[in-house]
Design a protein around this motif. Structure first.
Motif, PDB file in Angstrom:
ATOM      1  N   GLU B 213       8.215 -18.934  14.241  1.00 11.06           N
ATOM      2  CA  GLU B 213       9.495 -18.787  14.916  1.00 11.06           C
ATOM      3  C   GLU B 213       9.547 -17.451  15.670  1.00 11.06           C
ATOM      4  O   GLU B 213      10.063 -17.366  16.774  1.00 11.06           O
ATOM      5  CB  GLU B 213      10.619 -18.848  13.875  1.00 11.06           C
ATOM      6  N   SER B 214       8.983 -16.438  15.058  1.00  5.70           N
ATOM      7  CA  SER B 214       8.999 -15.121  15.679  1.00  5.70           C
ATOM      8  C   SER B 214       8.199 -15.131  16.984  1.00  5.70           C
ATOM      9  O   SER B 214       8.562 -14.481  17.967  1.00  5.70           O
ATOM     10  CB  SER B 214       8.458 -14.097  14.685  1.00  5.70           C
ATOM     11  N   GLU B 215       7.115 -15.894  17.026  1.00  4.39           N
ATOM     12  CA  GLU B 215       6.354 -16.009  18.277  1.00  4.39           C
ATOM     13  C   GLU B 215       7.167 -16.740  19.344  1.00  4.39           C
ATOM     14  O   GLU B 215       7.121 -16.385  20.528  1.00  4.39           O
ATOM     15  CB  GLU B 215       5.025 -16.737  18.026  1.00  4.39           C
ATOM     16  N   VAL B 216       7.903 -17.750  18.916  1.00  2.11           N
ATOM     17  CA  VAL B 216       8.752 -18.479  19.869  1.00  2.11           C
ATOM     18  C   VAL B 216       9.798 -17.535  20.462  1.00  2.11           C
ATOM     19  O   VAL B 216      10.056 -17.545  21.665  1.00  2.11           O
ATOM     20  CB  VAL B 216       9.416 -19.701  19.200  1.00  2.11           C
ATOM     21  N   PHE B 217      10.388 -16.683  19.631  1.00  2.00           N
ATOM     22  CA  PHE B 217      11.379 -15.716  20.121  1.00  2.00           C
ATOM     23  C   PHE B 217      10.733 -14.755  21.118  1.00  2.00           C
ATOM     24  O   PHE B 217      11.237 -14.543  22.215  1.00  2.00           O
ATOM     25  CB  PHE B 217      11.946 -14.863  18.980  1.00  2.00           C
ATOM     26  N   LYS B 218       9.607 -14.165  20.686  1.00  2.00           N
ATOM     27  CA  LYS B 218       9.006 -13.075  21.463  1.00  2.00           C
ATOM     28  C   LYS B 218       8.545 -13.516  22.847  1.00  2.00           C
ATOM     29  O   LYS B 218       8.682 -12.777  23.818  1.00  2.00           O
ATOM     30  CB  LYS B 218       7.813 -12.479  20.703  1.00  2.00           C
ATOM     31  N   TYR B 219       7.982 -14.711  22.930  1.00  2.00           N
ATOM     32  CA  TYR B 219       7.380 -15.124  24.190  1.00  2.00           C
ATOM     33  C   TYR B 219       8.254 -16.118  24.960  1.00  2.00           C
ATOM     34  O   TYR B 219       7.784 -16.818  25.848  1.00  2.00           O
ATOM     35  CB  TYR B 219       5.967 -15.654  23.929  1.00  2.00           C
ATOM     36  N   SER B 220       9.526 -16.137  24.628  1.00  2.00           N
ATOM     37  CA  SER B 220      10.439 -17.105  25.244  1.00  2.00           C
ATOM     38  C   SER B 220      10.717 -16.801  26.717  1.00  2.00           C
ATOM     39  O   SER B 220      11.201 -17.667  27.448  1.00  2.00           O
ATOM     40  CB  SER B 220      11.755 -17.141  24.475  1.00  2.00           C
ATOM     41  N   ALA B 221      10.407 -15.582  27.166  1.00  3.09           N
ATOM     42  CA  ALA B 221      10.672 -15.242  28.567  1.00  3.09           C
ATOM     43  C   ALA B 221       9.791 -16.050  29.513  1.00  3.09           C
ATOM     44  O   ALA B 221      10.019 -16.065  30.720  1.00  3.09           O
ATOM     45  CB  ALA B 221      10.462 -13.744  28.812  1.00  3.09           C
ATOM     46  N   GLY B 222       8.815 -16.752  28.981  1.00  2.00           N
ATOM     47  CA  GLY B 222       7.955 -17.597  29.803  1.00  2.00           C
ATOM     48  C   GLY B 222       8.612 -18.892  30.254  1.00  2.00           C
ATOM     49  O   GLY B 222       7.997 -19.690  30.951  1.00  2.00           O
ATOM     50  N   GLY B 223       9.870 -19.119  29.889  1.00  2.00           N
ATOM     51  CA  GLY B 223      10.555 -20.336  30.321  1.00  2.00           C
ATOM     52  C   GLY B 223      11.470 -20.921  29.250  1.00  2.00           C
ATOM     53  O   GLY B 223      12.556 -21.401  29.542  1.00  2.00           O
ATOM     54  N   PHE B 224      11.015 -20.842  28.005  1.00  2.00           N
ATOM     55  CA  PHE B 224      11.732 -21.453  26.902  1.00  2.00           C
ATOM     56  C   PHE B 224      13.175 -20.949  26.778  1.00  2.00           C
ATOM     57  O   PHE B 224      14.091 -21.727  26.482  1.00  2.00           O
ATOM     58  CB  PHE B 224      10.968 -21.155  25.616  1.00  2.00           C
ATOM     59  N   ARG B 225      13.382 -19.658  27.007  1.00  3.26           N
ATOM     60  CA  ARG B 225      14.728 -19.096  26.805  1.00  3.26           C
ATOM     61  C   ARG B 225      15.785 -19.784  27.672  1.00  3.26           C
ATOM     62  O   ARG B 225      16.939 -19.880  27.279  1.00  3.26           O
ATOM     63  CB  ARG B 225      14.737 -17.586  27.079  1.00  3.26           C
TER      64      ARG B 225
END
Lengths: 303, 303
Positions: B213-225
């Motif tokens: 989950e922490s990886e999903v948060f950290k790298y969310s600026a790639g589109g996911f956010r």
């Protein structure tokens, strides 16, 4: 305490789009490189780069990398192999080569074979971008507060890795090192699948016979516009991402469509409980992203 | 020239969440109603509404609508029928009833039967929102520059429709009138399907075993956010939207998955041409949305 690595003497950026131009601005602003040399395969982009003052713009790729101690390939991931082959013979011993691609296993596969002995390959991926492309889109603060992921192969010179990490931190990024294969899975879900979905829904909307394009524009504030933003990203860059991270993207896509079928079934059968329970779960993820500093709450942006 | 319709004397807002609270602020700021009365089924929300100064907060729904010439139901679309039944006997002849729901055929179906003769039903849908819910999330400028769609049944009193349209325009919105069934199809693609997709991808990400989950948060600026923002919307409101616009949503979803399968095939077979051609098409839509004033370019937001 570890010693702070030296800034680079001569940074060469190959590829002067949004990312390359932003590196040029940021590196000089933060003194992360004494000289910045730029090159782009397009003569038109080179001309615009001169006008924008993106550094010393070289006319050939060989001139561009001569005497460089740091070379960053900021081109679509499908193009790095050809660039590596072209610059290989002109690289100086001890130089470090990095890149900015969104896929990392293919970088190791395509670039490493072309580098002479004594040149270090430290792939990197700044997780940052906007909906715009081209040198005019670049700006110095693009990397601030964003993560940059390094994926050096096992056995890579530790000092070279440390210098590349220090470079990105000087540009305002936070850095993390991970295995290239793991990177490609993480980004498949946090970036590649979201882009694929966004491109797809925009196409679906465009193909409707009963809803006009003007209606899609006018009522896009209901959610659709958030997808169009990422679906406006550079087409060639994204084509290459999907071609080079096929396995991870197909796996994430398989999971996504599996989950979507379950949701579709819940809607068809009027399963209120399943829908509400799912919609509640997803709020926590949003909170986590804001707490991790990777987005701002929407009403702050709009004010 | 048409005469400008009169502002309302006494506006009652049932449901004091993001939308209801924003209407209260905006209506008073723009003088679109002389008195604003509010009611919410939750005693806790009523208490907070008093603290926020959202108008005269009534303790019963009957008190709330007494003498009102304009009643706006700002509750989830699944709740409007019950509210209409409760207020029906207390409405004044000549009063206008409207709502703010994202589905409109079901409003006509669920509300009309409960209204006494001489009361006009003019359903409306302000296409605006944020990722936040509750009375504290409301603000006066929420509706500015956004579209509000009116979907009166055939034969509805033209003067009543004109007054409701004038009300929304006073709050800064642009208005459009269309058939309820057409509205539900348009919104299925511009709002409902995007939310469904966003909820779904957030769930897919959460269920991964190999990405934290922490990886999903950290790298969310790639589109996911961008997806998490709309997946943070009110769960009950969205549950009701999907239950009440089932047919149009299932149709759009069917088209979407059909298109997605074609994309999946292009990735699997390395069909570079198909991918690039699709990714180029979608940029024009983005341009159209910005030109229609329904979003700002991302770099302007970030500055």
């Amino acid at each position: 305490m570890t010693q702070t690595p030296q800034p680079f003497q001569r940074l060469t950026i190959i590829g002067l789009g949004l990312i390359g131009a932003s590196i040029s601005y940021a590196a000089r602003q933060h003194g992360a490189a004494e000289t910045v040399v730029g090159y782009d395969a397009s003569a038109d982009v080179r001309r615009r780069a001169v006008e924008l003052g993106l550094g010393d713009i070289a006319e050939t790729v060989a001139d561009a990398v001569r005497d460089a101690d740091f070379v960053v390939l900021a081109v679509p991931v499908g193009a790095v192999g050809g660039v590596a082959e072209a610059i290989g013979p002109h690289l100086t011993a001890g130089a470090i080569v990095s890149d900015t691609g969104s896929v990392k296993e293919s970088i190791l596969r395509d670039v490493a074979p072309h580098l002479p002995e004594g040149v270090h390959l430290v792939p990197s991926h700044p997780v940052a971008g906007t909906e715009f492309s081209g040198p005019e889109a670049g700006f110095a603060t693009l990397f601030e507060k964003r993560w940059c992921i390094l994926t050096p192969a096992e056995g890579t010179d530790a000092a070279a890795v440390a210098r590349v990490a220090a470079f990105w931190r000087a540009l305002g990024s936070k850095t993390e090192t991970m295995d290239a294969a793991h990177h490609d899975r993480v980004l498949a879900i946090t970036s590649h699948l979201p882009h694929l979905i966004a491109y797809n829904i925009v196409r679906t909307a465009e193909d409707l016979e009963t809803v006009t394009e003007s209606e899609v524009f006018k009522y896009s504030a209901g959610g659709f516009r958030d997808f169009t933003r990422i679906a406006a990203s550079d087409p060639v860059m994204w084509r290459d991402v999907f071609l080079n991270n096929k396995d991870a993207v197909l796996e994430m896509l398989g999971r996504f469509t599996e989950d979507l079928s379950a949701l579709q079934r819940a809607i068809r059968w009027g399963d209120a409980e399943t829908l509400e329970a799912l919609f509640r779960r997803t709020r926590d993820i949003r909170r986590g992203i804001i707490e991790a500093g990777q987005d701002e709450p929407e009403h702050l942006k709009k004010s």
